[in-house]
Design an enzyme around this catalytic site. Structure first.
Site, PDB file in Angstrom:
ATOM      1  N   ARG A  26      10.218   8.011  -2.823  1.00 37.77           N
ATOM      2  CA  ARG A  26      11.490   8.313  -3.077  1.00 37.77           C
ATOM      3  C   ARG A  26      11.760   7.702  -4.661  1.00 37.77           C
ATOM      4  O   ARG A  26      12.685   8.101  -5.133  1.00 37.77           O
ATOM      5  CB  ARG A  26      12.623   7.750  -2.279  1.00 37.77           C
ATOM      6  CG  ARG A  26      12.718   8.571  -1.304  1.00 37.77           C
ATOM      7  CD  ARG A  26      13.540   7.785  -0.111  1.00 37.77           C
ATOM      8  NE  ARG A  26      12.913   6.862   0.665  1.00 37.77           N
ATOM      9  CZ  ARG A  26      13.355   5.821   1.577  1.00 37.77           C
ATOM     10  NH1 ARG A  26      14.558   6.073   1.481  1.00 37.77           N
ATOM     11  NH2 ARG A  26      12.649   5.236   2.157  1.00 37.77           N
ATOM     12  N   ALA A  53       0.879  -1.169  -0.054  1.00 40.01           N
ATOM     13  CA  ALA A  53      -0.077   0.083   0.055  1.00 40.01           C
ATOM     14  C   ALA A  53       0.833   1.244  -0.072  1.00 40.01           C
ATOM     15  O   ALA A  53       0.255   2.372  -0.282  1.00 40.01           O
ATOM     16  CB  ALA A  53      -0.950   0.118   1.155  1.00 40.01           C
ATOM     17  N   GLY A 105       5.588  -6.114  -0.750  1.00 39.81           N
ATOM     18  CA  GLY A 105       5.519  -5.907  -2.470  1.00 39.81           C
ATOM     19  C   GLY A 105       6.934  -5.453  -2.848  1.00 39.81           C
ATOM     20  O   GLY A 105       7.165  -5.498  -3.982  1.00 39.81           O
ATOM     21  N   GLU A 132      11.629  -0.229  16.524  1.00 41.54           N
ATOM     22  CA  GLU A 132      11.876   0.674  15.446  1.00 41.54           C
ATOM     23  C   GLU A 132      13.168   1.334  15.316  1.00 41.54           C
ATOM     24  O   GLU A 132      13.337   1.961  16.583  1.00 41.54           O
ATOM     25  CB  GLU A 132      10.664   1.022  14.789  1.00 41.54           C
ATOM     26  CG  GLU A 132       9.408   0.233  14.416  1.00 41.54           C
ATOM     27  CD  GLU A 132      10.091  -0.476  13.263  1.00 41.54           C
ATOM     28  OE1 GLU A 132      10.290  -0.081  12.176  1.00 41.54           O
ATOM     29  OE2 GLU A 132       9.676  -1.716  13.490  1.00 41.54           O
TER      30      GLU A 132
HETATM   31  C1  UD1 Z   1       9.309  -2.082   8.518  1.00 42.40           C
HETATM   32  C2  UD1 Z   1       9.406  -2.719   9.766  1.00 42.40           C
HETATM   33  C3  UD1 Z   1      10.844  -2.853  10.201  1.00 42.40           C
HETATM   34  C4  UD1 Z   1      11.685  -3.581   9.370  1.00 42.40           C
HETATM   35  C5  UD1 Z   1      11.260  -2.927   8.030  1.00 42.40           C
HETATM   36  C6  UD1 Z   1      12.041  -3.768   6.783  1.00 42.40           C
HETATM   37  C7  UD1 Z   1       7.232  -2.290  11.042  1.00 42.40           C
HETATM   38  C8  UD1 Z   1       6.793  -1.321  11.890  1.00 42.40           C
HETATM   39  N1  UD1 Z   1       8.429  -1.953  10.888  1.00 42.40           N
HETATM   40  O1  UD1 Z   1       9.612  -0.687   8.533  1.00 42.40           O
HETATM   41  O2  UD1 Z   1      11.015  -3.590  11.415  1.00 42.40           O
HETATM   42  O3  UD1 Z   1      12.889  -3.571   9.571  1.00 42.40           O
HETATM   43  O4  UD1 Z   1       9.999  -2.959   7.533  1.00 42.40           O
HETATM   44  O5  UD1 Z   1      11.903  -3.159   5.735  1.00 42.40           O
HETATM   45  O6  UD1 Z   1       6.809  -3.146  10.540  1.00 42.40           O
HETATM   46  N2  UD1 Z   1       2.708  -0.889   4.227  1.00 42.40           N
HETATM   47  C9  UD1 Z   1       1.529  -1.076   3.984  1.00 42.40           C
HETATM   48  N3  UD1 Z   1       0.578  -0.131   4.640  1.00 42.40           N
HETATM   49  C10 UD1 Z   1       1.214   0.605   5.481  1.00 42.40           C
HETATM   50  C11 UD1 Z   1       2.386   0.723   5.998  1.00 42.40           C
HETATM   51  C12 UD1 Z   1       3.192  -0.065   5.392  1.00 42.40           C
HETATM   52  O7  UD1 Z   1       0.992  -1.687   3.105  1.00 42.40           O
HETATM   53  O8  UD1 Z   1       0.070   1.219   6.295  1.00 42.40           O
HETATM   54  C13 UD1 Z   1       3.954  -1.719   3.193  1.00 42.40           C
HETATM   55  C14 UD1 Z   1       4.717  -0.736   2.729  1.00 42.40           C
HETATM   56  O9  UD1 Z   1       4.330  -0.597   1.243  1.00 42.40           O
HETATM   57  C15 UD1 Z   1       5.945  -1.718   2.472  1.00 42.40           C
HETATM   58  C16 UD1 Z   1       5.874  -2.238   3.987  1.00 42.40           C
HETATM   59  O10 UD1 Z   1       4.604  -2.441   4.191  1.00 42.40           O
HETATM   60  O11 UD1 Z   1       6.029  -2.929   1.456  1.00 42.40           O
HETATM   61  C17 UD1 Z   1       6.890  -1.917   4.744  1.00 42.40           C
HETATM   62  O12 UD1 Z   1       6.305  -0.587   4.942  1.00 42.40           O
HETATM   63  P1  UD1 Z   1       7.724   0.510   5.470  1.00 42.40           P
HETATM   64  O13 UD1 Z   1       6.901   1.888   5.528  1.00 42.40           O
HETATM   65  O14 UD1 Z   1       8.684   0.491   4.245  1.00 42.40           O
HETATM   66  O15 UD1 Z   1       8.077   0.034   6.937  1.00 42.40           O
HETATM   67  P2  UD1 Z   1       9.439   0.385   7.626  1.00 42.40           P
HETATM   68  O16 UD1 Z   1       9.122   1.461   8.285  1.00 42.40           O
HETATM   69  O17 UD1 Z   1      10.300   0.410   6.743  1.00 42.40           O
END
Ligand code: UD1
Ligand code: MG
Length: 452
Positions: A14, A9, A100, A151
Protein backbone atom coordinates in the site's frame (compact mmCIF):
# COMPACT_ATOMS: atom_id res chain seq x y z
CA UNK A 1 21.00 -11.90 27.49
CA UNK A 2 18.70 -10.06 25.15
CA UNK A 3 18.25 -10.77 21.45
CA UNK A 4 16.07 -8.44 19.44
CA UNK A 5 14.29 -9.68 16.33
CA UNK A 6 12.99 -7.03 13.97
CA UNK A 7 10.47 -8.28 11.44
CA UNK A 8 10.88 -6.41 8.20
CA UNK A 9 10.20 -8.85 5.39
CA UNK A 10 6.77 -7.55 4.39
CA UNK A 11 6.25 -5.85 1.08
CA UNK A 12 4.31 -2.77 2.01
CA UNK A 13 2.12 -2.95 -1.08
CA UNK A 14 0.00 0.00 0.00
CA UNK A 15 2.98 2.34 0.05
CA UNK A 16 2.99 2.00 -3.77
CA UNK A 17 6.75 2.28 -3.80
CA UNK A 18 9.76 0.49 -5.23
CA UNK A 19 11.56 0.98 -1.95
CA UNK A 20 11.02 -1.50 0.89
CA UNK A 21 8.53 -0.03 3.34
CA UNK A 22 10.89 0.01 6.32
CA UNK A 23 13.25 2.34 4.47
CA UNK A 24 10.60 5.05 4.21
CA UNK A 25 11.37 7.87 6.61
CA UNK A 26 9.86 9.42 9.67
CA UNK A 27 11.60 12.70 10.49
CA UNK A 28 14.09 12.14 7.71
CA UNK A 29 15.25 8.79 9.07
CA UNK A 30 14.18 5.34 7.82
CA UNK A 31 11.54 3.73 10.03
CA UNK A 32 13.89 0.81 10.55
CA UNK A 33 16.54 3.14 11.98
CA UNK A 34 14.05 4.38 14.56
CA UNK A 35 13.29 0.81 15.59
CA UNK A 36 16.96 -0.19 15.73
CA UNK A 37 17.68 2.94 17.74
CA UNK A 38 15.17 1.97 20.43
CA UNK A 39 16.44 -1.61 20.32
CA UNK A 40 20.07 -0.59 20.74
CA UNK A 41 19.17 1.48 23.77
CA UNK A 42 18.41 -1.83 25.51
CA UNK A 43 21.98 -3.09 24.92
CA UNK A 44 21.02 -6.36 23.26
CA UNK A 45 23.52 -9.09 22.57
CA UNK A 46 22.48 -8.97 18.93
CA UNK A 47 19.89 -7.55 16.57
CA UNK A 48 18.36 -9.99 14.12
CA UNK A 49 16.82 -8.33 11.11
CA UNK A 50 14.40 -10.50 9.17
CA UNK A 51 14.34 -9.27 5.58
CA UNK A 52 12.35 -10.35 2.55
CA UNK A 53 11.08 -7.86 0.02
CA UNK A 54 13.84 -5.49 -1.03
CA UNK A 55 16.36 -7.39 1.06
CA UNK A 56 19.33 -6.20 -1.05
CA UNK A 57 18.52 -2.59 -0.24
CA UNK A 58 17.85 -3.31 3.42
CA UNK A 59 21.07 -5.32 3.71
CA UNK A 60 23.06 -2.56 2.01
CA UNK A 61 21.86 -0.05 4.58
CA UNK A 62 21.95 -2.17 7.74
CA UNK A 63 24.98 -4.41 7.51
CA UNK A 64 26.30 -3.10 10.84
CA UNK A 65 28.38 -5.38 13.04
CA UNK A 66 25.68 -5.81 15.64
CA UNK A 67 23.01 -6.71 13.07
CA UNK A 68 22.45 -10.30 11.98
CA UNK A 69 20.76 -10.18 8.59
CA UNK A 70 18.30 -13.03 8.17
CA UNK A 71 16.59 -13.69 4.86
CA UNK A 72 13.02 -14.91 4.87
CA UNK A 73 12.60 -15.92 1.26
CA UNK A 74 8.86 -16.36 1.39
CA UNK A 75 6.65 -14.41 3.74
CA UNK A 76 4.76 -17.25 5.33
CA UNK A 77 3.75 -15.36 8.45
CA UNK A 78 5.12 -13.72 11.56
CA UNK A 79 5.79 -17.07 13.27
CA UNK A 80 7.72 -18.27 10.24
CA UNK A 81 9.67 -15.00 10.24
CA UNK A 82 10.83 -15.41 13.85
CA UNK A 83 11.65 -19.06 13.14
CA UNK A 84 14.22 -17.95 10.54
CA UNK A 85 16.24 -16.13 13.19
CA UNK A 86 15.85 -18.76 15.87
CA UNK A 87 18.97 -20.85 15.03
CA UNK A 88 21.11 -17.71 15.47
CA UNK A 89 19.90 -17.04 19.01
CA UNK A 90 21.41 -18.24 22.26
CA UNK A 91 19.35 -20.81 24.13
CA UNK A 92 19.40 -18.85 27.38
CA UNK A 93 18.48 -15.48 25.88
CA UNK A 94 15.27 -13.53 25.96
CA UNK A 95 13.88 -12.66 22.53
CA UNK A 96 12.19 -9.32 21.96
CA UNK A 97 10.09 -9.21 18.80
CA UNK A 98 9.73 -5.81 17.11
CA UNK A 99 8.28 -4.72 13.78
CA UNK A 100 10.30 -2.67 11.30
CA UNK A 101 7.17 -0.75 10.34
CA UNK A 102 6.22 0.24 13.89
CA UNK A 103 8.77 3.01 14.15
CA UNK A 104 7.98 5.05 17.24
CA UNK A 105 8.22 2.43 19.93
CA UNK A 106 10.12 3.79 22.92
CA UNK A 107 12.97 2.02 24.64
CA UNK A 108 11.34 2.70 28.02
CA UNK A 109 8.19 0.84 26.97
CA UNK A 110 10.26 -2.11 25.75
CA UNK A 111 12.20 -2.12 28.99
CA UNK A 112 8.94 -2.48 30.91
CA UNK A 113 7.88 -5.29 28.59
CA UNK A 114 11.15 -7.13 29.15
CA UNK A 115 10.67 -6.98 32.89
CA UNK A 116 7.54 -9.11 32.38
CA UNK A 117 9.52 -12.14 31.23
CA UNK A 118 10.51 -14.86 33.68
CA UNK A 119 10.78 -18.62 33.76
CA UNK A 120 7.01 -18.98 33.77
CA UNK A 121 5.85 -15.77 32.12
CA UNK A 122 6.09 -14.05 28.79
CA UNK A 123 5.46 -10.39 28.05
CA UNK A 124 2.97 -9.08 25.52
CA UNK A 125 2.48 -5.46 24.54
CA UNK A 126 -1.19 -4.72 24.04
CA UNK A 127 -3.21 -1.57 23.56
CA UNK A 128 -6.87 -0.65 23.71
CA UNK A 129 -8.06 0.94 20.50
CA UNK A 130 -11.27 2.79 19.73
CA UNK A 131 -11.11 1.17 16.32
CA UNK A 132 -9.46 -2.25 16.68
CA UNK A 133 -10.26 -3.20 13.06
CA UNK A 134 -7.54 -5.30 11.44
CA UNK A 135 -5.67 -6.24 14.60
CA UNK A 136 -5.40 -9.50 16.45
CA UNK A 137 -7.71 -9.42 19.51
CA UNK A 138 -6.60 -10.37 23.01
CA UNK A 139 -8.75 -13.10 24.54
CA UNK A 140 -8.88 -13.21 28.33
CA UNK A 141 -10.38 -15.91 30.54
CA UNK A 142 -12.85 -15.44 33.40
CA UNK A 143 -9.94 -14.44 35.67
CA UNK A 144 -8.83 -11.78 33.25
CA UNK A 145 -5.72 -13.73 32.26
CA UNK A 146 -4.70 -13.73 28.58
CA UNK A 147 -5.58 -17.04 27.00
CA UNK A 148 -5.06 -16.52 23.28
CA UNK A 149 -4.88 -14.06 20.39
CA UNK A 150 -7.34 -14.36 17.58
CA UNK A 151 -6.61 -12.63 14.26
CA UNK A 152 -9.20 -10.33 12.72
CA UNK A 153 -9.87 -12.74 9.87
CA UNK A 154 -10.35 -15.70 12.20
CA UNK A 155 -12.40 -13.91 14.84
CA UNK A 156 -16.07 -14.39 15.64
CA UNK A 157 -18.45 -11.44 15.63
CA UNK A 158 -18.30 -11.43 19.41
CA UNK A 159 -14.48 -11.48 19.50
CA UNK A 160 -14.39 -8.58 17.05
CA UNK A 161 -15.99 -6.42 19.76
CA UNK A 162 -12.83 -6.70 21.88
CA UNK A 163 -10.94 -3.42 22.02
CA UNK A 164 -7.70 -4.77 23.42
CA UNK A 165 -5.40 -5.68 20.55
CA UNK A 166 -2.05 -7.29 19.97
CA UNK A 167 0.62 -4.78 19.00
CA UNK A 168 2.73 -7.67 17.73
CA UNK A 169 5.55 -6.75 20.10
CA UNK A 170 6.42 -9.39 22.65
CA UNK A 171 9.19 -10.67 24.86
CA UNK A 172 9.68 -14.36 25.35
CA UNK A 173 12.44 -16.75 26.31
CA UNK A 174 14.33 -18.28 23.36
CA UNK A 175 14.11 -21.70 25.02
CA UNK A 176 10.31 -21.40 24.90
CA UNK A 177 10.33 -20.33 21.25
CA UNK A 178 12.47 -23.35 20.44
CA UNK A 179 9.68 -25.59 21.71
CA UNK A 180 6.76 -23.66 20.28
CA UNK A 181 7.71 -22.30 16.85
CA UNK A 182 8.25 -25.70 15.18
CA UNK A 183 4.72 -26.63 16.26
CA UNK A 184 3.01 -23.74 14.45
CA UNK A 185 0.68 -24.68 11.63
CA UNK A 186 -0.94 -22.60 8.92
CA UNK A 187 -4.44 -23.93 9.25
CA UNK A 188 -6.14 -20.54 9.48
CA UNK A 189 -7.96 -17.94 7.41
CA UNK A 190 -4.73 -16.51 5.95
CA UNK A 191 -2.81 -19.77 5.55
CA UNK A 192 0.06 -18.25 7.54
CA UNK A 193 2.23 -19.34 10.43
CA UNK A 194 0.99 -16.97 13.11
CA UNK A 195 3.44 -15.99 15.83
CA UNK A 196 0.37 -15.16 17.88
CA UNK A 197 -0.49 -18.85 18.20
CA UNK A 198 2.33 -19.25 20.73
CA UNK A 199 0.13 -17.48 23.28
CA UNK A 200 -2.26 -20.41 23.51
CA UNK A 201 0.75 -22.77 23.62
CA UNK A 202 2.23 -20.84 26.51
CA UNK A 203 -1.07 -21.05 28.36
CA UNK A 204 -1.33 -24.79 27.67
CA UNK A 205 2.06 -25.22 29.34
CA UNK A 206 0.92 -23.24 32.36
CA UNK A 207 2.82 -20.03 31.60
CA UNK A 208 1.19 -16.66 32.26
CA UNK A 209 1.08 -13.99 29.62
CA UNK A 210 1.74 -10.67 31.28
CA UNK A 211 0.66 -7.62 29.35
CA UNK A 212 2.17 -4.19 29.27
CA UNK A 213 0.82 -1.08 27.58
CA UNK A 214 2.64 1.80 25.84
CA UNK A 215 2.31 5.37 27.12
CA UNK A 216 0.78 6.45 23.83
CA UNK A 217 -0.89 4.34 21.17
CA UNK A 218 1.24 6.16 18.57
CA UNK A 219 4.18 4.14 19.85
CA UNK A 220 2.64 0.96 18.51
CA UNK A 221 0.95 2.18 15.36
CA UNK A 222 2.26 0.62 12.19
CA UNK A 223 2.75 2.27 8.85
CA UNK A 224 1.03 0.60 5.93
CA UNK A 225 0.34 3.58 3.70
CA UNK A 226 1.42 7.17 3.15
CA UNK A 227 -1.43 8.49 5.27
CA UNK A 228 -0.26 6.55 8.31
CA UNK A 229 3.33 7.61 7.61
CA UNK A 230 2.22 11.26 7.60
CA UNK A 231 0.21 10.74 10.78
CA UNK A 232 3.20 9.34 12.66
CA UNK A 233 5.43 12.04 11.22
CA UNK A 234 3.13 14.66 12.77
CA UNK A 235 3.01 12.86 16.09
CA UNK A 236 6.79 12.66 16.16
CA UNK A 237 7.15 16.36 15.30
CA UNK A 238 4.60 17.35 17.93
CA UNK A 239 6.64 15.51 20.52
CA UNK A 240 9.83 17.35 19.58
CA UNK A 241 8.01 20.68 19.41
CA UNK A 242 6.46 20.11 22.79
CA UNK A 243 9.82 19.16 24.29
CA UNK A 244 11.42 22.33 22.92
CA UNK A 245 8.63 24.48 24.32
CA UNK A 246 9.06 22.77 27.68
CA UNK A 247 12.71 23.80 27.48
CA UNK A 248 11.67 27.42 26.91
CA UNK A 249 11.71 27.82 23.14
CA UNK A 250 8.97 29.89 21.51
CA UNK A 251 7.52 28.15 18.48
CA UNK A 252 5.09 30.49 16.81
CA UNK A 253 3.22 27.47 15.52
CA UNK A 254 4.29 24.04 16.76
CA UNK A 255 2.19 22.47 14.00
CA UNK A 256 4.43 24.09 11.42
CA UNK A 257 7.80 22.98 12.70
CA UNK A 258 9.99 20.13 11.48
CA UNK A 259 13.06 18.66 13.07
CA UNK A 260 14.79 15.86 11.20
CA UNK A 261 17.74 15.28 13.43
CA UNK A 262 19.02 16.68 16.69
CA UNK A 263 18.24 20.25 17.59
CA UNK A 264 19.77 21.85 20.67
CA UNK A 265 18.43 25.29 21.54
CA UNK A 266 19.44 27.83 24.19
CA UNK A 267 17.11 30.11 26.08
CA UNK A 268 14.77 32.78 24.72
CA UNK A 269 14.87 31.57 21.18
CA UNK A 270 11.99 32.37 18.86
CA UNK A 271 11.32 30.18 15.86
CA UNK A 272 8.77 31.37 13.33
CA UNK A 273 6.66 29.08 11.16
CA UNK A 274 7.74 26.50 8.57
CA UNK A 275 11.35 26.13 9.64
CA UNK A 276 13.12 22.84 8.97
CA UNK A 277 16.07 21.61 11.03
CA UNK A 278 18.13 18.75 9.68
CA UNK A 279 21.05 16.83 11.11
CA UNK A 280 22.78 18.37 14.11
CA UNK A 281 21.80 21.96 14.70
CA UNK A 282 22.90 24.02 17.68
CA UNK A 283 21.34 27.35 18.48
CA UNK A 284 22.50 29.67 21.24
CA UNK A 285 20.52 32.10 23.40
CA UNK A 286 18.33 34.98 22.22
CA UNK A 287 18.29 33.87 18.62
CA UNK A 288 15.39 34.79 16.36
CA UNK A 289 14.66 32.66 13.34
CA UNK A 290 12.21 33.96 10.78
CA UNK A 291 9.71 31.95 8.75
CA UNK A 292 10.68 29.35 6.14
CA UNK A 293 14.30 28.91 7.17
CA UNK A 294 16.20 25.68 6.66
CA UNK A 295 19.13 24.89 8.97
CA UNK A 296 21.21 21.81 8.23
CA UNK A 297 24.16 20.66 10.38
CA UNK A 298 24.90 24.20 11.47
CA UNK A 299 25.46 26.20 14.60
CA UNK A 300 24.21 29.67 15.41
CA UNK A 301 25.64 31.51 18.41
CA UNK A 302 23.88 33.94 20.77
CA UNK A 303 21.83 36.95 19.68
CA UNK A 304 21.70 36.19 15.99
CA UNK A 305 18.80 37.20 13.81
CA UNK A 306 18.04 34.94 10.90
CA UNK A 307 15.42 36.46 8.67
CA UNK A 308 12.87 34.73 6.47
CA UNK A 309 13.78 32.16 3.85
CA UNK A 310 17.40 31.78 4.85
CA UNK A 311 19.20 28.50 4.30
CA UNK A 312 22.24 27.38 6.30
CA UNK A 313 24.12 24.21 5.54
CA UNK A 314 27.25 23.19 7.46
CA UNK A 315 27.66 26.79 8.51
CA UNK A 316 29.08 28.20 11.73
CA UNK A 317 27.53 31.50 12.69
CA UNK A 318 29.14 33.54 15.45
CA UNK A 319 27.32 35.72 17.97
CA UNK A 320 25.36 38.83 16.99
CA UNK A 321 25.20 38.00 13.29
CA UNK A 322 22.36 38.87 10.98
CA UNK A 323 21.37 36.83 7.96
CA UNK A 324 18.70 37.12 5.33
CA UNK A 325 16.06 37.44 4.24
CA UNK A 326 16.90 34.98 1.46
CA UNK A 327 20.54 34.38 2.39
CA UNK A 328 22.20 31.08 1.63
CA UNK A 329 25.23 30.01 3.64
CA UNK A 330 26.58 26.82 2.11
CA UNK A 331 29.08 24.35 3.61
CA UNK A 332 32.18 25.88 5.11
CA UNK A 333 30.70 29.28 5.80
CA UNK A 334 32.09 30.69 9.04
CA UNK A 335 30.84 34.05 10.23
CA UNK A 336 32.62 35.86 13.04
CA UNK A 337 30.83 38.05 15.56
CA UNK A 338 28.49 40.69 14.24
CA UNK A 339 28.86 39.82 10.56
CA UNK A 340 25.98 40.27 8.11
CA UNK A 341 24.74 38.43 5.06
CA UNK A 342 21.85 40.12 3.35
CA UNK A 343 19.33 39.17 0.72
CA UNK A 344 20.34 36.95 -2.19
CA UNK A 345 23.84 36.45 -0.87
CA UNK A 346 25.40 33.03 -1.32
CA UNK A 347 28.53 31.95 0.50
CA UNK A 348 30.58 28.75 0.39
CA UNK A 349 33.88 27.90 2.12
CA UNK A 350 34.01 31.48 3.24
CA UNK A 351 35.26 33.16 6.38
CA UNK A 352 33.40 36.37 6.99
CA UNK A 353 35.34 38.38 9.57
CA UNK A 354 33.89 40.18 12.57
CA UNK A 355 31.51 42.97 11.68
CA UNK A 356 31.90 42.43 7.94
CA UNK A 357 28.89 43.12 5.77
CA UNK A 358 27.86 41.38 2.59
CA UNK A 359 24.46 42.87 2.17
CA UNK A 360 23.07 42.25 -1.29
CA UNK A 361 23.13 39.97 -4.33
CA UNK A 362 26.62 38.57 -3.95
CA UNK A 363 28.56 35.33 -4.25
CA UNK A 364 31.45 34.74 -1.87
CA UNK A 365 33.11 31.36 -2.39
CA UNK A 366 36.55 30.06 -1.38
CA UNK A 367 37.23 33.34 0.30
CA UNK A 368 38.70 34.73 3.46
CA UNK A 369 37.35 38.10 4.51
CA UNK A 370 38.92 40.00 7.40
CA UNK A 371 37.07 42.13 9.92
CA UNK A 372 35.05 45.19 9.01
CA UNK A 373 34.96 44.46 5.30
CA UNK A 374 32.13 45.93 3.24
CA UNK A 375 31.17 44.08 0.10
CA UNK A 376 28.94 46.02 -2.29
CA UNK A 377 25.94 44.67 -4.15
CA UNK A 378 26.53 42.33 -7.03
CA UNK A 379 30.07 41.32 -6.10
CA UNK A 380 31.30 37.96 -7.31
CA UNK A 381 34.37 36.05 -6.24
CA UNK A 382 35.22 34.25 -9.50
CA UNK A 383 36.59 31.18 -7.76
CA UNK A 384 36.41 28.64 -10.58
CA UNK A 385 38.36 28.66 -13.82
CA UNK A 386 36.47 25.71 -15.21
CA UNK A 387 38.94 23.22 -13.74
CA UNK A 388 40.23 24.40 -10.38
CA UNK A 389 38.92 26.42 -7.47
CA UNK A 390 40.97 29.43 -6.32
CA UNK A 391 41.05 31.52 -3.20
CA UNK A 392 40.20 35.18 -2.67
CA UNK A 393 41.47 37.06 0.38
CA UNK A 394 40.20 40.42 1.48
CA UNK A 395 41.99 42.29 4.27
CA UNK A 396 40.47 44.05 7.28
CA UNK A 397 38.46 47.13 6.52
CA UNK A 398 38.54 46.73 2.75
CA UNK A 399 35.69 48.14 0.67
CA UNK A 400 34.56 46.33 -2.44
CA UNK A 401 32.52 48.54 -4.79
CA UNK A 402 29.32 47.21 -6.28
CA UNK A 403 29.26 44.92 -9.27
CA UNK A 404 32.90 43.90 -8.96
CA UNK A 405 34.36 40.61 -10.11
CA UNK A 406 37.31 39.41 -8.07
CA UNK A 407 39.07 36.86 -10.27
CA UNK A 408 40.77 34.38 -7.98
CA UNK A 409 43.43 33.75 -6.96
CA UNK A 410 43.52 37.33 -5.87
CA UNK A 411 44.19 39.37 -2.73
CA UNK A 412 42.66 42.66 -1.75
CA UNK A 413 44.74 44.38 0.92
CA UNK A 414 43.64 45.73 4.27
CA UNK A 415 41.89 49.06 3.97
CA UNK A 416 41.97 48.82 0.17
CA UNK A 417 39.09 49.94 -2.05
CA UNK A 418 37.87 48.35 -5.24
CA UNK A 419 36.07 50.73 -7.56
CA UNK A 420 32.56 49.75 -8.52
CA UNK A 421 32.25 47.66 -11.66
CA UNK A 422 35.87 46.48 -11.58
CA UNK A 423 37.15 43.16 -12.79
CA UNK A 424 40.10 42.64 -10.47
CA UNK A 425 42.71 40.14 -11.66
CA UNK A 426 45.77 41.38 -9.75
CA UNK A 427 46.35 42.05 -6.08
CA UNK A 428 45.29 45.43 -4.70
CA UNK A 429 47.85 46.53 -2.06
CA UNK A 430 46.80 47.73 1.40
CA UNK A 431 45.02 51.07 1.44
CA UNK A 432 45.18 51.53 -2.35
CA UNK A 433 42.32 51.94 -4.78
CA UNK A 434 41.99 49.33 -7.47
CA UNK A 435 39.84 50.29 -10.47
CA UNK A 436 39.57 48.11 -13.54
CA UNK A 437 36.82 49.24 -15.86
CA UNK A 438 36.40 51.12 -19.11
CA UNK A 439 36.79 54.88 -18.82
CA UNK A 440 33.60 56.86 -19.24
CA UNK A 441 33.21 58.90 -22.41
CA UNK A 442 30.40 61.38 -22.90
CA UNK A 443 29.39 62.10 -26.49
CA UNK A 444 27.93 65.56 -26.79
CA UNK A 445 26.81 65.56 -30.45
CA UNK A 446 24.82 62.37 -30.02
CA UNK A 447 21.25 62.43 -31.29
CA UNK A 448 18.49 60.20 -30.04
CA UNK A 449 16.97 58.01 -32.78
CA UNK A 450 13.54 59.16 -33.88
CA UNK A 451 10.53 57.06 -34.80
CA UNK A 452 10.17 56.58 -38.59
C1 UD1 B 1 0.15 -8.88 13.09
C2 UD1 B 1 -0.35 -9.78 14.22
C3 UD1 B 1 -1.60 -9.16 14.84
C4 UD1 B 1 -1.30 -7.78 15.33
C5 UD1 B 1 -0.73 -6.95 14.22
C6 UD1 B 1 -0.23 -5.63 14.76
C7 UD1 B 1 0.24 -12.08 13.65
C8 UD1 B 1 -0.24 -13.34 13.08
N1 UD1 B 1 -0.64 -11.08 13.69
O1 UD1 B 1 -0.85 -8.91 12.10
O2 UD1 B 1 -2.06 -9.97 15.91
O3 UD1 B 1 -2.48 -7.17 15.83
O4 UD1 B 1 0.40 -7.60 13.60
O5 UD1 B 1 0.16 -4.81 13.72
O6 UD1 B 1 1.38 -11.98 14.05
N2 UD1 B 1 6.37 -10.01 8.54
C9 UD1 B 1 7.50 -10.68 8.14
N3 UD1 B 1 7.37 -11.90 7.55
C10 UD1 B 1 6.17 -12.47 7.33
C11 UD1 B 1 5.02 -11.78 7.74
C12 UD1 B 1 5.15 -10.55 8.35
O7 UD1 B 1 8.62 -10.20 8.31
O8 UD1 B 1 6.13 -13.58 6.79
C13 UD1 B 1 6.51 -8.72 9.19
C14 UD1 B 1 5.88 -7.58 8.42
O9 UD1 B 1 6.80 -6.98 7.54
C15 UD1 B 1 5.45 -6.64 9.52
C16 UD1 B 1 5.14 -7.58 10.67
O10 UD1 B 1 5.83 -8.75 10.40
O11 UD1 B 1 6.48 -5.79 9.90
C17 UD1 B 1 3.66 -7.83 10.86
O12 UD1 B 1 3.17 -8.41 9.70
P1 UD1 B 1 1.73 -8.06 9.14
O13 UD1 B 1 1.52 -8.81 7.90
O14 UD1 B 1 1.56 -6.60 9.11
O15 UD1 B 1 0.82 -8.70 10.29
P2 UD1 B 1 -0.68 -8.37 10.60
O16 UD1 B 1 -1.52 -9.21 9.75
O17 UD1 B 1 -0.91 -6.93 10.60
MG1 MG C 1 0.14 -5.25 9.87
Amino acid sequence: MLEVIVLAAGKGTRMKSNRPKVLHPIAGKPMLSHVLGSARALNPLRLHLVMGHGSELVAANYGAVDVNLVLQEQQLGTGHAVLQALPDMQDDSIALVLYGDVPLIKAATLQRLLERVSENTMGLLTVNLVNPQGYGRILRDENGAVSAIVEQKDASAEQLQIAEVNTGLMAVRVADLQRWLPQLHCDNAQGEYYLTDIIAMARAEGLSIVTEQPDSENEVLGVNNRQQQAQLERFYQQQIASQLMTEGVTLLDPERFDCRGKLVVGSDVIIDINCVFEGEVNIGNNVRIGPNCVLINSSVADNCVIKANTILEEATIGADCELGPFARARPGTVMAQGAKLGNFVETKKANIGAGSKVNHLTYIGDADLGAGVNVGAGTITCNYDGVNKWQTTIGDGAFIGSNSSLVAPVAIGAGATVGAGSTITNAVPDHQLGVARGKQRNIGKWKKPEKQ
